[in-house]
Design a protein around this motif. Structure first.
Motif, PDB file in Angstrom:
ATOM      1  N   TRP A 227       0.803  -1.215   0.000  1.00 57.39           N
ATOM      2  CA  TRP A 227       0.000   0.000   0.000  1.00 57.39           C
ATOM      3  C   TRP A 227       0.840   1.272   0.000  1.00 57.39           C
ATOM      4  CZ3 TRP A 227      -4.636  -0.780  -1.549  1.00 57.39           C
ATOM      5  CH2 TRP A 227      -5.259  -2.004  -1.278  1.00 57.39           C
ATOM      6  N   ASP A 228       1.955   1.278   0.715  1.00 58.67           N
ATOM      7  CA  ASP A 228       2.799   2.476   0.752  1.00 58.67           C
ATOM      8  C   ASP A 228       3.380   2.777  -0.627  1.00 58.67           C
ATOM      9  OD1 ASP A 228       2.286   2.759   3.429  1.00 58.67           O
ATOM     10  OD2 ASP A 228       4.136   1.772   4.087  1.00 58.67           O
ATOM     11  N   VAL A 229       3.829   1.732  -1.307  1.00 53.64           N
ATOM     12  CA  VAL A 229       4.375   1.907  -2.658  1.00 53.64           C
ATOM     13  C   VAL A 229       3.276   2.379  -3.605  1.00 53.64           C
ATOM     14  CG1 VAL A 229       5.536   0.768  -4.588  1.00 53.64           C
ATOM     15  CG2 VAL A 229       6.102   0.121  -2.239  1.00 53.64           C
ATOM     16  N   ALA A 230       2.098   1.792  -3.468  1.00 57.85           N
ATOM     17  CA  ALA A 230       0.978   2.171  -4.327  1.00 57.85           C
ATOM     18  C   ALA A 230       0.577   3.625  -4.102  1.00 57.85           C
ATOM     19  CB  ALA A 230      -0.211   1.248  -4.063  1.00 57.85           C
ATOM     20  N   GLU A 231       0.548   4.035  -2.840  1.00 60.50           N
ATOM     21  CA  GLU A 231       0.178   5.422  -2.541  1.00 60.50           C
ATOM     22  C   GLU A 231       1.207   6.397  -3.102  1.00 60.50           C
ATOM     23  OE1 GLU A 231      -0.896   8.255   1.322  1.00 60.50           O
ATOM     24  OE2 GLU A 231      -0.590   6.094   1.581  1.00 60.50           O
ATOM     25  N   ALA A 232       2.483   6.026  -3.010  1.00 60.59           N
ATOM     26  CA  ALA A 232       3.532   6.882  -3.573  1.00 60.59           C
ATOM     27  C   ALA A 232       3.391   6.984  -5.088  1.00 60.59           C
ATOM     28  CB  ALA A 232       4.908   6.330  -3.199  1.00 60.59           C
ATOM     29  N   LYS A 233       3.021   5.885  -5.717  1.00 60.60           N
ATOM     30  CA  LYS A 233       2.858   5.877  -7.176  1.00 60.60           C
ATOM     31  C   LYS A 233       1.661   6.726  -7.600  1.00 60.60           C
ATOM     32  CE  LYS A 233       3.493   2.660 -10.996  1.00 60.60           C
ATOM     33  NZ  LYS A 233       4.888   3.120 -11.192  1.00 60.60           N
TER      34      LYS A 233
ATOM     35  N   GLN B 270      -7.869  11.280  -8.595  1.00 56.26           N
ATOM     36  CA  GLN B 270      -8.532  10.178  -9.289  1.00 56.26           C
ATOM     37  C   GLN B 270      -7.855   8.853  -8.972  1.00 56.26           C
ATOM     38  OE1 GLN B 270      -9.000  10.802 -13.512  1.00 56.26           O
ATOM     39  NE2 GLN B 270      -9.610   8.690 -13.902  1.00 56.26           N
ATOM     40  N   LEU B 271      -6.522   8.859  -8.931  1.00 56.37           N
ATOM     41  CA  LEU B 271      -5.787   7.634  -8.634  1.00 56.37           C
ATOM     42  C   LEU B 271      -5.938   7.237  -7.167  1.00 56.37           C
ATOM     43  CD1 LEU B 271      -2.513   8.255 -10.686  1.00 56.37           C
ATOM     44  CD2 LEU B 271      -4.378   6.679 -11.229  1.00 56.37           C
ATOM     45  N   VAL B 272      -5.973   8.228  -6.283  1.00 53.09           N
ATOM     46  CA  VAL B 272      -6.166   7.927  -4.862  1.00 53.09           C
ATOM     47  C   VAL B 272      -7.554   7.321  -4.639  1.00 53.09           C
ATOM     48  CG1 VAL B 272      -6.396   8.923  -2.561  1.00 53.09           C
ATOM     49  CG2 VAL B 272      -4.526   9.652  -4.040  1.00 53.09           C
ATOM     50  N   GLU B 273      -8.560   7.858  -5.324  1.00 57.46           N
ATOM     51  CA  GLU B 273      -9.912   7.298  -5.215  1.00 57.46           C
ATOM     52  C   GLU B 273      -9.935   5.854  -5.719  1.00 57.46           C
ATOM     53  OE1 GLU B 273     -12.395   9.991  -7.339  1.00 57.46           O
ATOM     54  OE2 GLU B 273     -12.634  11.371  -5.645  1.00 57.46           O
ATOM     55  N   TYR B 274      -9.172   5.587  -6.777  1.00 54.70           N
ATOM     56  CA  TYR B 274      -9.090   4.219  -7.283  1.00 54.70           C
ATOM     57  C   TYR B 274      -8.391   3.317  -6.266  1.00 54.70           C
ATOM     58  CZ  TYR B 274      -8.003   0.275 -10.344  1.00 54.70           C
ATOM     59  OH  TYR B 274      -7.897  -0.982 -10.888  1.00 54.70           O
ATOM     60  N   LEU B 275      -7.396   3.869  -5.586  1.00 49.45           N
ATOM     61  CA  LEU B 275      -6.689   3.106  -4.559  1.00 49.45           C
ATOM     62  C   LEU B 275      -7.624   2.774  -3.395  1.00 49.45           C
ATOM     63  CD1 LEU B 275      -3.848   2.005  -4.123  1.00 49.45           C
ATOM     64  CD2 LEU B 275      -3.270   4.097  -2.897  1.00 49.45           C
ATOM     65  N   VAL B 276      -8.492   3.711  -3.050  1.00 47.54           N
ATOM     66  CA  VAL B 276      -9.499   3.454  -2.010  1.00 47.54           C
ATOM     67  C   VAL B 276     -10.421   2.321  -2.446  1.00 47.54           C
ATOM     68  CG1 VAL B 276     -11.522   4.412  -0.838  1.00 47.54           C
ATOM     69  CG2 VAL B 276      -9.440   5.777  -1.045  1.00 47.54           C
ATOM     70  N   TYR B 277     -10.833   2.361  -3.706  1.00 42.79           N
ATOM     71  CA  TYR B 277     -11.682   1.292  -4.235  1.00 42.79           C
ATOM     72  C   TYR B 277     -10.978  -0.061  -4.136  1.00 42.79           C
ATOM     73  CZ  TYR B 277     -13.378  -1.862  -7.863  1.00 42.79           C
ATOM     74  OH  TYR B 277     -13.801  -2.969  -8.545  1.00 42.79           O
TER      75      TYR B 277
ATOM     76  N   GLU C 128      -8.039   5.200   6.382  1.00 40.71           N
ATOM     77  CA  GLU C 128      -6.793   5.967   6.440  1.00 40.71           C
ATOM     78  C   GLU C 128      -6.648   6.876   5.224  1.00 40.71           C
ATOM     79  OE1 GLU C 128      -2.075   4.931   5.944  1.00 40.71           O
ATOM     80  OE2 GLU C 128      -3.323   3.514   7.070  1.00 40.71           O
ATOM     81  N   LEU C 129      -6.898   6.335   4.039  1.00 39.79           N
ATOM     82  CA  LEU C 129      -6.772   7.121   2.813  1.00 39.79           C
ATOM     83  C   LEU C 129      -7.843   8.203   2.732  1.00 39.79           C
ATOM     84  CD1 LEU C 129      -5.990   4.245   0.283  1.00 39.79           C
ATOM     85  CD2 LEU C 129      -4.414   6.049   1.004  1.00 39.79           C
ATOM     86  N   CYS C 130      -9.054   7.857   3.135  1.00 35.41           N
ATOM     87  CA  CYS C 130     -10.141   8.847   3.107  1.00 35.41           C
ATOM     88  C   CYS C 130      -9.838  10.013   4.038  1.00 35.41           C
ATOM     89  CB  CYS C 130     -11.464   8.189   3.491  1.00 35.41           C
ATOM     90  SG  CYS C 130     -12.148   7.119   2.200  1.00 35.41           S
ATOM     91  N   ASP C 131      -9.294   9.722   5.213  1.00 38.28           N
ATOM     92  CA  ASP C 131      -8.943  10.781   6.167  1.00 38.28           C
ATOM     93  C   ASP C 131      -7.787  11.624   5.646  1.00 38.28           C
ATOM     94  OD1 ASP C 131     -10.913   9.937   7.870  1.00 38.28           O
ATOM     95  OD2 ASP C 131      -9.577   8.758   9.155  1.00 38.28           O
ATOM     96  N   ARG C 132      -6.775  10.971   5.101  1.00 39.64           N
ATOM     97  CA  ARG C 132      -5.567  11.680   4.670  1.00 39.64           C
ATOM     98  C   ARG C 132      -5.841  12.607   3.496  1.00 39.64           C
ATOM     99  NH1 ARG C 132      -1.512   7.482   3.703  1.00 39.64           N
ATOM    100  NH2 ARG C 132      -1.477   7.450   5.988  1.00 39.64           N
ATOM    101  N   TYR C 133      -6.696  12.176   2.588  1.00 40.21           N
ATOM    102  CA  TYR C 133      -6.937  12.967   1.379  1.00 40.21           C
ATOM    103  C   TYR C 133      -8.312  13.635   1.378  1.00 40.21           C
ATOM    104  CZ  TYR C 133      -2.759  10.639  -0.374  1.00 40.21           C
ATOM    105  OH  TYR C 133      -1.468  10.184  -0.534  1.00 40.21           O
ATOM    106  N   SER C 134      -8.955  13.644   2.547  1.00 38.71           N
ATOM    107  CA  SER C 134     -10.264  14.306   2.702  1.00 38.71           C
ATOM    108  C   SER C 134     -11.270  13.810   1.669  1.00 38.71           C
ATOM    109  CB  SER C 134     -10.105  15.834   2.591  1.00 38.71           C
ATOM    110  OG  SER C 134      -9.225  16.317   3.581  1.00 38.71           O
ATOM    111  N   LEU C 135     -11.328  12.498   1.506  1.00 39.72           N
ATOM    112  CA  LEU C 135     -12.267  11.890   0.567  1.00 39.72           C
ATOM    113  C   LEU C 135     -13.553  11.520   1.295  1.00 39.72           C
ATOM    114  CD1 LEU C 135      -9.845   9.438  -1.284  1.00 39.72           C
ATOM    115  CD2 LEU C 135     -10.495  11.740  -1.985  1.00 39.72           C
TER     116      LEU C 135
END
Length: 333
Positions: free
Chosen positions: A72-78, A84-91, A104-111
């Motif tokens: 997940w850390d590598v994916a988030e960095a990528k 749009q990519l972060v939302e896909y990562l959440v999915y 965690e991702l929703c909180d960090r990126y205010s999604l």
């Protein structure tokens, strides 16, 4: 050359022939899901204008591979902060059952939250509007088990309806008590819509349970464009849990399924279980699309399994469809 995996030779030949042939080669790579090769050719030959989505598709493909390995850390960095990519990562996190990562991702990126509890009027309206904007949704429902032989089954407690980005969990007991007419209208618009393909596992049986639980609501008496994924697989052994084992490579926790679905609030385990069920349907969809696109022997003829049950009399097969009414071909599971 591509059939023989001579990718460099194919690129050299296409480069020699000029941009039109390069464009054909890129499209061939896209059709074969070889997005890395497509992206590199687009980048090298300045074809971004002709193929504006290739970069995102390539990154999404890479993110999915990383998610499958739980990197997940590598994916988030990528993803590099691209919304749009972060939302896909959440999915992806939701699809693979990493619900802490979803939060965690929703909180960090205010999604917006990916799993949404619906138990009041405004939330019901917002959920309905979102679902009506989707071409495909997954359906499921849960109720408290009754272990007394011969006794009346308990009311269906919750209903899950999910798009590819959000899972809405409807508190049917509370909504029926507070706003029955609005609930009836909203679910009628969803379940009877010819524009939304609904994926479910033996959901027509769930509809009977829903109709028995809420007999005065009209929404559960008819349905349209329901795709029963139980009928898409020749081996029915193991039920939904068996399908989960096959698709997600992990069985369902029966203890959670047999828990008290009438308690409020639901436990985190129950919420995660409800969301995981929906993801099975989307993995089935992805499997179907991939197999059909590649012409594999295991391709799924999903269109033949779509069922409807409406009060309206059946139209003649020769009767033309109204222009604004979509056909099965307009939906992809």
């Amino acid at each position: 050359m591509i059939e023989n995996k001579e990718f460099r030779a194919a690129e050299k030949w296409a480069t020699f022939m000029g941009q039109p042939m390069l464009s054909i080669l890129v499209q061939e790579y896209i059709d074969r899901n070889k997005l890395k090769f497509a992206y590199l050719i687009v980048k090298k030959n300045n074809l971004q204008q002709e193929f504006p989505d290739v970069h995102h598709k390539y990154i999404e493909s890479a993110l999915k591979k990383l998610a499958e390995k739980a990197c997940w850390d590598v994916a988030e960095a990528k993803a590099n902060g691209d919304r749009q990519l972060v939302e896909y990562l959440v999915y992806l996190a939701m699809e693979f059952g990493y619900f802490e990562k979803v939060d965690e991702l929703c909180d960090r990126y205010s999604l917006e939250e990916a799993i949404i509890w619906v138990d009041e009027l405004n939330g019901l309206g917002e959920a309905t509007c979102h679902i009506e904007g989707s071409k495909v949704v997954g359906l499921d429902c849960e109720w408290k088990p009754n272990y007394v032989k011969g006794s009346k089954p308990n009311k269906v407690s919750i209903m899950q309806i999910a798009s590819d980005k959000k899972v809405f969990i409807f508190d049917l007991i509370k909504l029926y008590k507070d706003v029955p007419a609005v609930l009836d209208n909203c679910l009628t618009r969803i379940l009877q819509s010819p524009r939304i393909l609904k994926l479910g596992y033996s959901f027509h049986c769930d509809l009977k349970q829903l109709a028995q639980s809420y007999g005065d609501l009209k929404c559960f008496k008819c349905y349209n464009m329901l795709l029963d994924i139980q009928n898409m697989f020749k081996d029915p052994r193991g039920g939904l849990s068996g399908l989960a084992e096959k698709i997600l490579r992990a069985g369902l926790n029966k203890t959670r399924r047999n828990s008290d679905w009438e308690q409020r609030p639901l436990t985190q385990n129950q919420l995660e279980y409800a969301a995981v069920l929906i993801q099975i349907f989307y993995r089935v969809r992805d499997h179907s699309l991939t197999a059909n696109a590649l012409g594999r022997h295991d391709k799924i003829e999903w269109k033949s399994h779509i069922i409807s049950h409406m009060d309206n009399p059946k139209k003649s097969k020769n009767e033309p469809r109204p222009r604004n009414e979509p056909g099965v071909e307009d939906h992809e599971p």
